[in-house]
Motif scaffolding. Structure first.
Motif, mmCIF file in Angstrom:
data_model
loop_
_atom_site.group_PDB
_atom_site.id
_atom_site.type_symbol
_atom_site.label_atom_id
_atom_site.label_comp_id
_atom_site.label_asym_id
_atom_site.label_seq_id
_atom_site.Cartn_x
_atom_site.Cartn_y
_atom_site.Cartn_z
ATOM 1 N N PHE A 1 3.897 6.970 12.092
ATOM 2 C CA PHE A 1 2.707 7.499 11.407
ATOM 3 C C PHE A 1 1.407 7.016 12.048
ATOM 4 O O PHE A 1 0.380 7.691 11.937
ATOM 5 C CB PHE A 1 2.727 7.114 9.919
ATOM 6 C CG PHE A 1 3.713 7.916 9.114
ATOM 7 C CD1 PHE A 1 3.356 9.138 8.557
ATOM 8 C CD2 PHE A 1 5.016 7.468 8.935
ATOM 9 C CE1 PHE A 1 4.270 9.894 7.846
ATOM 10 C CE2 PHE A 1 5.941 8.220 8.217
ATOM 11 C CZ PHE A 1 5.569 9.438 7.677
ATOM 12 N N GLY A 2 1.464 5.865 12.711
ATOM 13 C CA GLY A 2 0.251 5.261 13.285
ATOM 14 C C GLY A 2 -0.386 4.317 12.289
ATOM 15 O O GLY A 2 -0.595 4.672 11.126
ATOM 16 N N LYS A 3 -0.676 3.100 12.742
ATOM 17 C CA LYS A 3 -1.157 2.051 11.833
ATOM 18 C C LYS A 3 -2.396 2.503 11.062
ATOM 19 O O LYS A 3 -2.570 2.187 9.887
ATOM 20 C CB LYS A 3 -1.447 0.781 12.630
ATOM 21 C CG LYS A 3 -1.507 -0.448 11.762
ATOM 22 C CD LYS A 3 -1.202 -1.717 12.534
ATOM 23 C CE LYS A 3 -1.123 -2.930 11.620
ATOM 24 N NZ LYS A 3 -0.216 -2.758 10.485
ATOM 25 N N GLU A 4 -3.254 3.290 11.727
ATOM 26 C CA GLU A 4 -4.513 3.715 11.089
ATOM 27 C C GLU A 4 -4.286 4.731 9.968
ATOM 28 O O GLU A 4 -5.187 4.990 9.167
ATOM 29 C CB GLU A 4 -5.464 4.311 12.146
ATOM 30 C CG GLU A 4 -5.028 5.655 12.738
ATOM 31 C CD GLU A 4 -3.907 5.569 13.782
ATOM 32 O OE1 GLU A 4 -3.520 6.630 14.301
ATOM 33 O OE2 GLU A 4 -3.412 4.456 14.074
ATOM 34 N N LYS B 1 -0.077 10.852 6.777
ATOM 35 C CA LYS B 1 -0.306 9.498 6.284
ATOM 36 C C LYS B 1 0.913 8.995 5.508
ATOM 37 O O LYS B 1 1.823 9.764 5.190
ATOM 38 C CB LYS B 1 -1.548 9.467 5.381
ATOM 39 C CG LYS B 1 -2.757 10.140 6.026
ATOM 40 C CD LYS B 1 -4.018 9.402 5.831
ATOM 41 C CE LYS B 1 -5.175 9.835 6.688
ATOM 42 N NZ LYS B 1 -4.947 10.669 7.845
ATOM 43 N N ALA B 2 0.920 7.700 5.198
ATOM 44 C CA ALA B 2 2.045 7.129 4.460
ATOM 45 C C ALA B 2 1.613 5.868 3.725
ATOM 46 O O ALA B 2 0.670 5.182 4.132
ATOM 47 C CB ALA B 2 3.202 6.809 5.403
ATOM 48 N N ILE B 3 2.323 5.602 2.628
ATOM 49 C CA ILE B 3 2.178 4.362 1.867
ATOM 50 C C ILE B 3 3.431 3.546 2.177
ATOM 51 O O ILE B 3 4.548 4.095 2.185
ATOM 52 C CB ILE B 3 2.113 4.660 0.357
ATOM 53 C CG1 ILE B 3 1.015 5.682 0.058
ATOM 54 C CG2 ILE B 3 1.889 3.379 -0.443
ATOM 55 C CD1 ILE B 3 1.190 6.374 -1.296
ATOM 56 N N ILE B 4 3.285 2.235 2.420
ATOM 57 C CA ILE B 4 4.454 1.463 2.834
ATOM 58 C C ILE B 4 4.356 0.006 2.365
ATOM 59 O O ILE B 4 3.260 -0.551 2.258
ATOM 60 C CB ILE B 4 4.614 1.546 4.375
ATOM 61 C CG1 ILE B 4 6.021 1.160 4.815
ATOM 62 C CG2 ILE B 4 3.560 0.765 5.097
ATOM 63 C CD1 ILE B 4 6.346 1.617 6.236
ATOM 64 N N HIS B 5 5.525 -0.593 2.077
ATOM 65 C CA HIS B 5 5.605 -2.025 1.739
ATOM 66 C C HIS B 5 6.607 -2.674 2.684
ATOM 67 O O HIS B 5 7.797 -2.398 2.638
ATOM 68 C CB HIS B 5 6.052 -2.217 0.287
ATOM 69 C CG HIS B 5 6.306 -3.661 -0.050
ATOM 70 N ND1 HIS B 5 5.348 -4.630 0.136
ATOM 71 C CD2 HIS B 5 7.413 -4.296 -0.519
ATOM 72 C CE1 HIS B 5 5.856 -5.814 -0.219
ATOM 73 N NE2 HIS B 5 7.096 -5.631 -0.614
#
Length: 304
Positions: A231-234, A210-214
């Motif tokens: 990472f995949g949008k989900e 998973k990832a956190i993104i801005h």
């Protein structure tokens, strides 16, 4: 001798350097500040107090000890900001790479020499002087090394541009078998909501996949899109400009299923827990005023 090992951002943490806020020095002048957020709080007369920042960092130290992590702290330098250990160096695989940081901060590396002296000297690398680099821009991720940079010709006009393209090339030369992927970040000297100081201010992997993104932290939408596809949008928690300003992407992983996060990040923490990640909450609101948070104040040395 210390056996360094960092392959990614989330494997089980065994040893880390955690900065200190003791003897942090007087409130800097606006001219002495390194980033727009610090300037904002200096102007407001609300720059963080040393006593509060020490207390915040001790909360983190306590969580790390709870998980049996070896915690090293820099030696105290009187009247000197030593909170953001991440900036002064970083580990990839078994190599410690000393950062070329802002000249005003050179002494910070001296305060961790006692740790560096425990490493194999052949694995301690100093990059050439023309390579500007700080640890907040560097993220090992398995076969990849993600690097935040600024490619604009006006690089030297931005005190917020910390990692240059020469450094990206140098890292690729040191790790020829890795895929080095650089990201052009949005910089501003005077607007903290439009300034991705480091890559970890607008992006961070978390958990297994998973990832956190801005999005707006990236100048090139195709590079942002590459991460979303990777990472995949989900699997992505998107944050907005206000959340980036609050440093929501700057949490710190102790393991794939354990993170330290600010209790202020209610939305993120709920999302993490929904994915079976244990969230150890601390308060880091005062330290956040200097445009840095949990990842910025830690320098991982060994992950299992």
């Amino acid at each position: 001798m210390m056996q360094l090992n960092i392959q990614n951002e989330t494997s089980r943490l065994k040893a880390v350097i955690l900065g200190i806020a003791n003897s942090n020095g007087p409130v800097p002048s606006i001219e002495e500040a390194y980033d727009p957020k610090s300037i904002e709080f200096i102007k407001k007369g609300a720059y963080p107090k040393e006593i509060d920042m020490i207390e915040e960092m001790e909360q983190v130290a306590a969580v790390l000890r709870k998980y049996n992590v070896d915690v090293f702290r820099p030696k105290k330098i009187e009247n000197y900001n030593q909170i953001f250990a991440r900036d002064i160096g970083f580990v990839i695989e078994d190599k410690f790479i000393r950062a070329n940081i802002l000249p005003d901060r050179e002494q910070e590396i001296e305060a961790i020499h006692y740790v560096i002296n425990q490493m194999n000297p052949e694995n301690v690398i100093v990059l050439p002087e023309d390579c500007h680099i700080e640890g907040g821009d560097i993220m090992p991720h398995g076969d990849y090394i993600f690097i935040g940079t600024y490619r604009g010709k006006d690089y030297s006009d931005y005190i917020t541009a910390r990692t240059n393209i020469e450094a990206v090339k140098a890292i690729q030369n040191i790790f020829p078998e890795k895929k080095v992927k650089s990201f052009n970040l949005r910089k501003s000297n005077n607007n903290a909501k439009a300034n991705a100081l480091h890559l970890d201010c607008c992006f961070q992997p978390v958990g297994k996949n998973k990832a956190i993104i801005h999005k707006n932290g990236f100048l090139d939408e195709a590079e942002y899109q590459w991460l979303v596809n990777f990472f995949g949008k989900e699997n992505i928690f998107e944050i907005d400009a206000e959340e980036m300003y609050q440093m929501t992407s700057n949490i710190f992983s102790i393991a794939e299923d354990v993170v330290i996060s600010d209790r202020y990040f209610t939305g993120l923490n709920t999302w993490l827990r929904s994915h079976n990640i244990i969230v150890e909450e601390v308060s880091y609101r005062e330290i956040a005023k200097q445009e840095g948070l949990l990842r910025c104040s830690t320098l991982p040395l060994i992950r299992a």
